[in-house]
Write an enzyme that holds these catalytic residues in place. Structure first.
Site, PDB file in Angstrom:
ATOM      1  N   ASN A 218       2.013  -6.116 -10.583  1.00  0.00           N
ATOM      2  CA  ASN A 218       1.023  -5.756  -9.567  1.00  0.00           C
ATOM      3  C   ASN A 218      -0.286  -6.451  -9.890  1.00  0.00           C
ATOM      4  OD1 ASN A 218      -0.047  -4.235  -7.316  1.00  0.00           O
ATOM      5  ND2 ASN A 218      -1.099  -2.941  -8.789  1.00  0.00           N
TER       6      ASN A 218
ATOM      7  N   MET B 144       0.818  -1.209   0.000  1.00  0.00           N
ATOM      8  CA  MET B 144       0.000   0.000   0.000  1.00  0.00           C
ATOM      9  C   MET B 144       0.857   1.267   0.000  1.00  0.00           C
ATOM     10  SD  MET B 144      -2.803  -1.477  -0.300  1.00  0.00           S
ATOM     11  CE  MET B 144      -3.946  -0.104  -0.189  1.00  0.00           C
TER      12      MET B 144
ATOM     13  N   ASP C  60      -1.848   2.073 -11.564  1.00  0.00           N
ATOM     14  CA  ASP C  60      -2.738   1.013 -12.063  1.00  0.00           C
ATOM     15  C   ASP C  60      -2.903   1.093 -13.582  1.00  0.00           C
ATOM     16  OD1 ASP C  60      -3.125   0.165  -9.424  1.00  0.00           O
ATOM     17  OD2 ASP C  60      -4.847   1.489  -9.145  1.00  0.00           O
TER      18      ASP C  60
ATOM     19  N   HIS D 114      -4.518  -5.884  -9.284  1.00  0.00           N
ATOM     20  CA  HIS D 114      -5.493  -4.855  -8.918  1.00  0.00           C
ATOM     21  C   HIS D 114      -6.894  -5.458  -8.970  1.00  0.00           C
ATOM     22  CE1 HIS D 114      -6.991  -0.808  -8.357  1.00  0.00           C
ATOM     23  NE2 HIS D 114      -7.869  -1.023  -9.322  1.00  0.00           N
TER      24      HIS D 114
END
Length: 216
Positions: free
Chosen positions: A110, A93, A148, A112
């Site tokens: 990553n 985070m 993202d 998401h």
């Protein structure tokens, strides 16, 4: 013969995706090797998961550093001590600086909890419900400087049910996260997945903008 792919996993919390990776490597012959798990929170339960699996751990408390650049510089030093071919963000985070992202360009993944490019940021399940979406899911992507926003590798699609709450939808999406993240890491470790100028490539083919789609 597949060479060893050292992976460093960054976490901030419970580490359920970390556990899925550990299980994939120990049970399913995933050629990746988790060299270390690093957290910015000393109380992250994922550290316990790593220690239980005999994986090295480290804690870097971001509050002890004077700004994001100083923290990310120390984090790079800690990660590179383990000579990783891949760095995996698993519920880490922290918004990463451009310097950090560029240092690991092409080897930073990553996950998401939305079907990107929809719902970047937080509260993705609630936002999907409020928008009346019929489908929701999760995405694994290469990390770029855009939050993202990097090239997509694989997405898992789940139907949104009429009686779904944010919690029930999140639970089903989490189940898919635990399938597609180890899959993407396996592809990378096997040398099948890479980032090129054209985007994410699997088996020397450019993946579509949505990545590899899996429907449940």
């Amino acid at each position: 013969m597949t060479t060893q792919c050292n992976v460093v996993v960054l976490i901030s919390g419970s580490g359920s995706n970390l556990q899925a990776l550990i299980d994939s490597i120990t049970q399913n012959g995933n050629p990746a090797r988790i060299a270390a798990v690093i957290s910015n929170r000393a109380d992250a339960y994922g550290l316990t998961r790593a220690q239980n699996a005999g994986i090295a751990t480290a804690v870097l408390d971001h509050k002890q550093f004077d700004g994001r650049e100083a923290f990310d510089s120390a984090l790079i030093e800690a990660i590179d001590a383990f000579d990783p071919q891949l760095v995996v963000l698993a519920g880490f985070m922290r918004i990463l600086t451009p310097g950090f992202v560029n240092h690991y360009s092409g080897r930073l993944l990553n996950i998401h909890p939305s079907l990107l490019p929809k719902y970047k940021g937080l509260h993705t399940h609630q936002r999907a419900l409020e928008s009346g979406d019929s489908e929701h899911g999760c995405s694994v992507h290469f990390v770029t400087e855009e939050l993202d926003g990097g090239p997509l590798v694989v997405q898992a699609v789940v139907p949104v049910l009429a009686d779904d709450s944010a919690e029930s939808l999140a639970q089903r999406v989490h189940g898919q996260e635990h399938l597609i993240y180890p899959l993407a890491v396996r592809w990378f470790a096997e040398g099948r997945l890479r980032l090129a100028d054209q985007g994410a490539m699997l088996d020397n083919q450019v993946l579509p903008s949505s990545g590899h789609l899996i429907r449940t």
